[in-house]
Design an enzyme around this catalytic site. Structure first.
Site, PDB file in Angstrom:
ATOM      1  N   LYS A   9      -3.562   2.385  -0.521  1.00 57.81           N
ATOM      2  CA  LYS A   9      -5.437   2.254  -0.699  1.00 57.81           C
ATOM      3  C   LYS A   9      -5.565   1.361  -1.871  1.00 57.81           C
ATOM      4  CE  LYS A   9      -6.986   5.042   2.370  1.00 57.81           C
ATOM      5  NZ  LYS A   9      -5.747   5.605   3.018  1.00 57.81           N
TER       6      LYS A   9
ATOM      7  N   GLU B 209     -15.882   6.750  -0.059  1.00 62.19           N
ATOM      8  CA  GLU B 209     -15.771   7.976   0.756  1.00 62.19           C
ATOM      9  C   GLU B 209     -14.077   8.041   0.992  1.00 62.19           C
ATOM     10  OE1 GLU B 209     -15.444   4.795   2.043  1.00 62.19           O
ATOM     11  OE2 GLU B 209     -13.753   4.906   2.979  1.00 62.19           O
TER      12      GLU B 209
ATOM     13  N   SER C  13       3.125   3.953   4.507  1.00 64.46           N
ATOM     14  CA  SER C  13       1.900   3.774   3.881  1.00 64.46           C
ATOM     15  C   SER C  13       1.710   4.550   2.630  1.00 64.46           C
ATOM     16  CB  SER C  13       0.746   4.054   4.714  1.00 64.46           C
ATOM     17  OG  SER C  13       0.711   5.314   5.510  1.00 64.46           O
TER      18      SER C  13
HETATM   19  C1  LIG Z   1      -5.791   6.710   4.524  1.00 62.52           C
HETATM   20  C2  LIG Z   1      -4.553   6.685   4.681  1.00 62.52           C
HETATM   21  C3  LIG Z   1      -3.992   6.048   6.009  1.00 62.52           C
HETATM   22  C4  LIG Z   1      -4.893   5.744   6.801  1.00 62.52           C
HETATM   23  O1  LIG Z   1      -5.859   4.730   6.731  1.00 62.52           O
HETATM   24  P1  LIG Z   1      -5.478   3.159   7.303  1.00 62.52           P
HETATM   25  O2  LIG Z   1      -6.894   2.551   6.925  1.00 62.52           O
HETATM   26  O3  LIG Z   1      -5.637   3.353   8.679  1.00 62.52           O
HETATM   27  O4  LIG Z   1      -4.342   2.441   6.852  1.00 62.52           O
HETATM   28  C5  LIG Z   1      -2.754   6.027   6.385  1.00 62.52           C
HETATM   29  N1  LIG Z   1      -1.663   6.227   5.403  1.00 62.52           N
HETATM   30  C6  LIG Z   1      -2.053   7.024   4.104  1.00 62.52           C
HETATM   31  C7  LIG Z   1      -0.923   7.090   3.242  1.00 62.52           C
HETATM   32  C8  LIG Z   1      -3.247   6.946   3.710  1.00 62.52           C
HETATM   33  O5  LIG Z   1      -3.723   7.520   2.332  1.00 62.52           O
END
Ligand SMILES: *Cc1c(COP(=O)(O)O)cnc(C)c1O
Length: 389
Positions: A84, A106, A371
């Site tokens: 993020k 948000e 992620s």
């Molecule tokens: C917010 C989040 C996601 C999902 O958001 P995308 O916009 O689809 O990437 C995935 N993994 C983590 C660790 C998140 O914080």
């Protein structure tokens, strides 16, 4: 900057927002051509964000899968614990360039709220975050983090009290305060130019994967896998690979096993308009936005970025859903085999990647975008384990 992805995308918004969207697109077009802006983005990505993140060979997980090599793109090591930051930094710099002193955002899992709050603090911008009450309860530590970082957190009590309702609340705030406020949207969703803009800022993930793959194993990966909530880490992973031969797999949240559609809009939804864009949306028979279900707050969203809708229809990317129990299983695999606690969102992708690796030869390589880190999910995971998941 594409406004449409095939039939998908667009900007279905009240007229009051149009000037702000036009200004945002113009600012980004100018900024990306400005060497000083690019230099600051790169410098802060490195010195504040910790980029580039490593590409890690998951040797033990590979052995466990028994097939292709599994490599992890370590976005869990980015400042704040998730990808993020990449987007929050980029948009924070654009807000400053537009002279807007206030950020709103948000958040679902709280990761985007934390990223926005820390960027707000670093750039000296006032920050307010909308978060569904249900998500506030299941992501308590992130609520505390946002507050400590100086952000105001507004509980959202309408609808299903999750991410979609938080986006609605943020959009309402933006309409009322558009002259002083930038809406720092957290995923590759919403009206144009957000899906393109967010994908641009997140594409650093895919660019680094391509470069690091060549350095680490002298070739491109055979397959890249990423989880899809709104789709920002996935589009950031995929976009630089669209014109290569790398196979691409996006993993949605399948929710609890047994009849639920989870939050899998590409697998189980239909095209419709949600939050200003034409895209796949989980709907009921009357066309109302359906309630979603997932063990991971970050994937718990009825829509998806319009570029993914187009990539699905065109067949360039394959999308599948993984159920909650698969994500919990993969969480334990990564913890026990590699000593890494993943966020539950990418745990969905890891589960699918292990399945893919099993079907492939030992000469192939599967890259998974990890992620985010799992600290925020400990309570959810422990609760599920106690219930015998
Ligand atoms: C917010 C989040 C996601 C999902 O958001 P995308 O916009 O689809 O990437 C995935 N993994 C983590 C660790 C998140 O914080």
């Amino acid at each position: 900057m594409p406004r449409r992805y095939g039939p998908y995308g667009g900007a279905f918004v009240p007229e009051t927002l149009v000037p702000a969207l036009v200004e945002l697109e113009r600012t980004w077009t100018e900024a990306r051509a400005d060497p000083a802006f690019r230099a600051e983005l790169t410098l802060l990505s490195r010195t504040l964000g910790g980029r580039p993140t490593p590409l890690y060979f998951a040797r033990n997980l590979t052995r466990r899968a028994g097939g292709a090599e599994i490599w992890l793109k370590r976005e869990d090591l980015v400042h704040g614990g998730a990808h993020k930051f990449n987007n929050a930094l980029g948009q924070g710099l654009l807000a400053r360039r537009m002279g807007k002193p206030r950020l709103i955002a948000e958040t679902g899992a709280g990761q985007h709220g934390v990223a926005t709050a820390s960027i707000g603090a670093a750039l000296g911008l006032e920050t307010e975050v909308y978060m569904g009450e249900v998500d506030m309860a299941r992501q308590r530590p992130n609520v505390e983090r946002m507050r400590l970082l100086g952000a105001k957190v507004h509980p959202v009590t309408t609808g299903s009290r999750t991410l979609k309702d938080a986006i609605n609340a943020a959009l309402r705030d933006w309409i009322a305060n558009v002259r002083t406020t930038h809406y720092l949207l957290g995923s590759a969703v919403g009206p144009h130019p957000f899906p393109s803009l967010v994908a641009d800022f997140q594409s650093v993930i895919g660019r680094e994967i391509l470069r690091q793959s060549r350095q680490s194993f002298g070739a491109l990966p055979d397959l890249a896998v990423a989880c899809v909530g709104g789709g920002s880490n996935a589009i950031g992973t995929f976009r630089p690979m669209l014109r290569t031969k790398v196979a691409l797999l996006g993993i949605e949240a399948g929710g609890p096993r047994g009849g639920s559609r989870g939050a899998a809009s590409l697998s189980h939804g239909r095209p419709g308009v949600l939050h200003g864009a034409y895209t796949y949306v989980l709907q009921n028979r009357e066309g109302q936005v359906a309630d979603t279900e997932s063990v991971s707050a970050g994937l718990d969203y009825a829509g998806v970025g319009p570029e993914h809708a187009w990539l699905r229809d065109s067949g360039r990317v394959t999308y599948r859903a993984v159920h909650d129990d698969g994500a919990l299983t993969a969480f334990r695999w990564l913890a026990e085999e590699e000593g890494i606690l993943p966020a539950l969102e990418p745990a969905h992708a890891i589960y699918a990647a292990v399945g893919e690796a099993r079907r492939r030869s030992g000469r192939e390589r599967v890259v998974v975008t990890l992620s985010g880190r799992g600290d925020k999910d400990l309570e959810v995971v422990l609760g599920a384990l106690r219930r015998g998941a």
